[in-house]
Design a protein around this motif. Structure first.
Motif: not given
Lengths: 325, 653
Positions: A305-311
């Motif tokens: 989720t965090t990665d997706a948010k970062k991306a």
């Protein structure tokens, strides 16, 4: 909640871990157990097998002591003690029988004797399964458990007045509340051989083996019990059952209070896990593995989720930059 | 007034413990008694002839017979009086058998009590007056409630005799439980093949009106003229348009609807036609599972229906009909067997009821007639049948035998072997009850030709072994040993009780029922199809457990009773009804309120409110008499003066 407490003899010896864990769990849940002062043996199997009056007198003595302390209910972990205490009270409703019992006692027992309940019944009916579920700190997730009640806990139905005599559910409900998966074990109330382990070891070995085999067939990781004698036959004598059925069982047998203690996060020395003959180490390991796997999954999910948010943020920023440019 | 008294010995039934001659002697001293004697059997032909001869010789005005209960022979002796030219209400009966000789052993005390009862009867009779029936027309139409095989037979027999028949069935199809059976014992012929033509006859008979998916909700009126309210339940399909093509059932997306007809063995669709031979062959929507009716979204059936029969707005509708006689044939339901924790309480998938097994065996059932276990669809090789599950069991208050389970269990064992030749069936039984024609031979065939193992004893527990099989543990009481059988499937011969809602219907019909929901017949031996409410008859299992031949026979019997009743040009009313003394009535209206039959109305006489009894509706219960503060309503034949005379006599004895 307050309760007069009758620990029973086996709780002082062979099932010390049941006794200890029962006290620990009740303390953790705020159930105050007041041990009956100067309690004595209920007579166990030998007394009622020889003489009903004598057996009832032994129980009546203990119930009188509890009544003298003002108790209206006595709790005990042991189903055999429970059966003796309850049956004595039941039989003494007959005035002739009561007269015979009183003749054996130093002083006649009071008109109304306290009723006896099992610690299991107190936890399920008085404290409540939902309330137990709320107290769980370490759920027994990933464990498959077969619930074994034995012959006595709910029978004879009209004396015990607890649960379904043929298909009891109390342990099932507690184990589910602790987060375990309960297997549809079909031999909940079959006999384990009980005290036959002493005169006819072959009988108890055969009967216990059948219970263990069925639990294994249903994929159980462990069997939960509520009776010291059941525990002895299934745990201490598991090797004998293995030999009798030519199969190598390695089935941890825990008291339900031990499972509760684990789930409530109590110290293992309070639960007497070290007293078990079949080691629960693998079981606890499985629990930890399941927790680790769940944690890892949660972490991956969270990371994803965090990665997706970062991306997403990155893409947004890039877009914004593009726009500026 | 001249009265005659006859004391019956009833063989030794009364004579054994009552000195009948002494009672007759005592009776001669009672007022107005001019003749008293004791006879061996008063109800016999010579006994009745003696009464007639005495009436003529002594010019009697009335007769007392002291014998058995009036429920047994009051009509007999009333006819005797009529033959002698007396009014039949100039008769009183003293029950010195059920109330005296059968319940006491002290001869002296019995004789005294019998004399007192005779004295009471004499004093009552002294105040009797001749009463006369009125005749009225009846509606030549029969209502049959319940479209199982018993109801179908009653309907067809009445219709063939020329009566109009209204057949009301709660489900959307007729055929009842028999329609669910695969084969029938002892001939193993196909159930739907023998029932189907009868169902078609019902549908095509010009005299029969079939109302399926309907329930009787109220019954008013009296024998010959009942007014019946029938609720036509909303089926959400206009049956006048539905052709039964089945296009809707193929397209319905709610495919997980519980299938009641198939005893919930497999799922069905929310709109469905229960089985291929269904009569009427019309679709019905189950509103609890229809997506259109729950969520308001779907409407597939309405789109595919070629005749536009679907109507999602349909409402229940009440219809009022008039009939002259009623046949109650509401059948049975299974006892709730899930009370047996030792049999898994309904949680073991392969422990099923015999009725579910019928659906599995049936070619039109959910498995197409292939025997498959519900859990995994595998063919069972070892099948255990357990009899008397919910029959002959006092512990669950079902002490009676369900009558036909021994036979269908034998049949199902035979069919199991036919379907799966390498299978083995076991039957745990208490006793084999096979008293019908060719029945015992059939159970022997199941054992000897089909190798079914019969084990005499009860099953204590069924335990899944965790590997897909079930351990069935019980006792073999012939060997005196415990037994264990490994089974792939267990079939329970679940006992029966009166159909759900039977008690409520009985109250609607004003008939009695027992604690198990079975309707009470008027006399268990001599009036097995009549009830204590005139014009209401019983057929089939609604009255008590019975198999198909007996149900059909009783259907015919009830039909014959209805035909007999309505074949009379006029019916006679019972004159034992309430009569209002207009002069005493103050118009308080209390009687109108208490009358359970709405037989009393208010009328206006010269500006004053008065009660009026509708003679045809009054049942003579006497509630109004007891309620009236003025004593203005009197029940003929049971007036206050008559009853007080009886009480007075008893107090003076």
């Amino acid at each position: 909640m307050k309760l007069a407490y009758y620990p029973g003899c086996s709780g002082q010896g062979t099932s010390a871990e049941y006794e200890r864990s029962s006290r620990a769990v009740c303390a953790a849940l705020g159930i105050l157990l007041e041990e009956i002062p100067d309690w004595s043996c209920c007579g166990s199997t030998p007394a009622h097998a020889c003489d009903h009056v004598l057996s009832a007198a032994l129980s009546a003595r203990n119930l009188s002591l509890a009544a003298a302390k003002g108790a209206d209910r006595v709790g005990t972990p042991c189903p055999s003690c429970l059966a003796n205490l309850k049956t004595a009270r039941h039989r003494m409703e007959d005035p002739t029988f009561r007269g015979k019992v009183n003749a054996l006692l130093d002083a006649p027992c009071p008109d109304t004797l306290p009723d006896t309940v099992s610690i299991l019944q107190v936890l399920v009916e008085d404290f409540g399964v939902d309330a137990i579920a709320e107290k769980v700190k370490k759920p027994l997730a990933g464990l498959k458990i077969a619930c074994y009640y034995g012959c006595l806990m709910s029978r004879p139905a009209d004396v015990m007045n607890f649960d379904d005599p043929e298909n009891p559910m109390a342990l099932d409900r507690i184990m589910e509340a602790l987060g375990a998966e309960v297997v549809p074990f079909s031999m909940k109330t079959e006999c384990c051989g009980a005290a036959m382990g002493i005169p006819r070891r072959d009988i108890s070995a055969r009967l216990s083996a059948r219970l263990l085999e069925t639990a294994r067939n249903f994929g159980a990781d462990a069997v939960v019990v509520a009776c010291p004698l059941c525990h002895m036959n299934l745990d201490l004598r598991q090797d004998q059952a293995s030999k009798a059925s030519k199969s190598a069982f390695n089935m941890p047998i825990l008291y339900f209070t031990q499972f509760m203690g684990i789930a409530l996060g109590l110290a293992s020395e309070d639960l007497g896990l070290g007293k078990l003959c079949v080691s629960p180490t693998g079981l606890l390991q499985k629990m930890q593995n399941a927790k680790a796997a769940a944690d890892a999954k949660a972490a991956t999910d969270a990371k994803a989720t965090t990665d997706a948010k970062k991306a997403e943020a990155k893409a947004k920023a890039a877009k914004a930059e593009e726009g500026q440019a | 007034m001249k009265l005659g008294v006859f004391i019956c010995h009833c063989g030794s039934n009364i004579g054994g413990t009552v000195d009948c001659a002494a009672v007759a002697k005592a009776a001669r001293a009672f007022p107005d008694v001019v003749f008293a004697t004791d006879t061996m059997y008063t109800c016999s032909e010579p006994g009745q002839d003696e009464i007639i001869a005495t009436i003529k010789e002594y010019h009697l005005d009335g007769v007392v017979v002291a014998s058995c209960t009036p429920r047994m022979h009051e009509p007999t002796f009333r006819r005797t009086l009529e033959r002698a030219g007396l009014n039949k209400y100039m008769f009183e009966m003293a029950n010195i058998r059920e109330h005296v000789s059968w319940i006491g052993k002290d001869k002296e005390a019995n004789t005294n009590k019998a004399s007192e009862l005779v004295h009471i009867a004499v004093e009552k009779l002294r105040r009797n007056v001749p009463l006369f029936s009125k005749s009225f027309e009846s509606t030549k139409r029969v209502l049959v409630i319940g479209g199982g095989v018993a109801g179908i037979q009653a309907a067809l027999d009445c219709a063939d005799a020329g009566l109009d028949v209204l057949l009301v069935e709660r489900e959307s199809y007729i055929g009842g439980k028999m329609a669910k059976l695969d084969k029938t014992f002892p001939t193993v012929d196909c159930s739907s093949c023998i029932l189907g033509p009868k169902m078609v006859d019902v549908a095509q008979h010009p005299k029969i009106t079939l109302m399926a998916a309907s329930e009787v909700t109220n019954v008013a009126g009296y024998v010959g003229n009942f007014t019946v309210t029938i609720k036509k339940k909303a089926t959400y399909v206009d049956w006048t348009k539905c052709t039964g093509c089945g296009a809707c059932t193929e397209k319905c997306p709610a495919k997980k609807t519980p299938d009641k007809f198939n005893e919930f063995v497999g799922p069905t669709t929310a709109i469905n036609i229960p089985f291929p031979q269904a009569i009427p062959k019309k679709a019905t929507i189950n509103p609890e599972f229809c997506r259109q009716l729950i969520k308001g979204k779907c409407g597939v059936c309405a789109k595919v229906c070629p005749t536009g029969a679907i109507n999602y707005d349909m409402q229940d509708e009440n219809v009022i009909e008039t009939v002259g006689a009623i046949v109650a044939a509401t059948g049975y339901d299974l006892v709730d067997w899930t009370v047996y924790g030792e049999y898994g309480a309904g949680h073991y998938p392969d422990v099923i009821t015999a009725l579910q097994y019928e659906r599995i065996l049936s070619a039109s059932g959910p498995t197409g007639g292939h025997i498959q276990r519900p859990s995994d669809g595998k063919e069972p090789k070892s099948v255990v049948f357990i009899q008397c599950v919910g029959s002959r069991d006092k512990s669950i208050n079902r002490p009676y035998c369900s009558g036909f389970c021994c036979m269908y269990t034998a049949k199902q064992a035979v069919l199991t072997k036919d379907h799966i030749p390498d299978s083995q069936s076991y039957v745990f039984y208490m006793d084999i009850r096979a008293p019908g024609k060719l029945y015992d031979e059939f159970t022997r065939r199941a054992m000897e030709e089909y190798g079914t193992q019969y084990i005499r004893g009860r099953v204590s527990v069924i335990q899944p072994d965790g590997k897909g099989q079930y351990i069935v543990r019980g006792a073999d009481t012939l060997l005196g040993k415990p037994v264990e059988v490994k089974a792939d499937m267990v079939v329970l011969a679940v006992g029966i009780e009166g159909a759900k809602g039977a008690a409520k219907l009985a109250e609607t019909l004003h008939i009695s029922y027992d604690g198990f929901g079975f309707f009470m017949e008027s006399h268990c031996k001599l009036r097995p199809v009549e009830t204590n409410t005139a014009g209401v008859f019983l057929a089939g299992v609604a009255q008590g457990p019975k198999d198909i031949p007996s149900s059909v026979a009783q259907g015919s019997a009830a039909g014959a009773k209805a035909i007999g009743l309505l074949s009379k040009p006029m019916l006679e009313s019972d004159p034992q009804i309430s009569v209002v003394d207009i002069k005493r009535c103050v118009g308080c209206g209390k009687c109108v309120k208490v009358c359970p039959f709405q037989a009393i109305v208010e009328q206006d006489i010269r500006g004053e409110k008065k009660a009026q009894v509708i003679e045809a509706v009054c049942q003579g219960c006497g509630l109004c008499t007891a309620t009236c503060p003025q004593g203005a309503i009197q029940l003929s034949h049971f007036t206050d003066n008559q009853i007080l005379a009886e009480v007075d006599t008893l107090c003076r004895c």
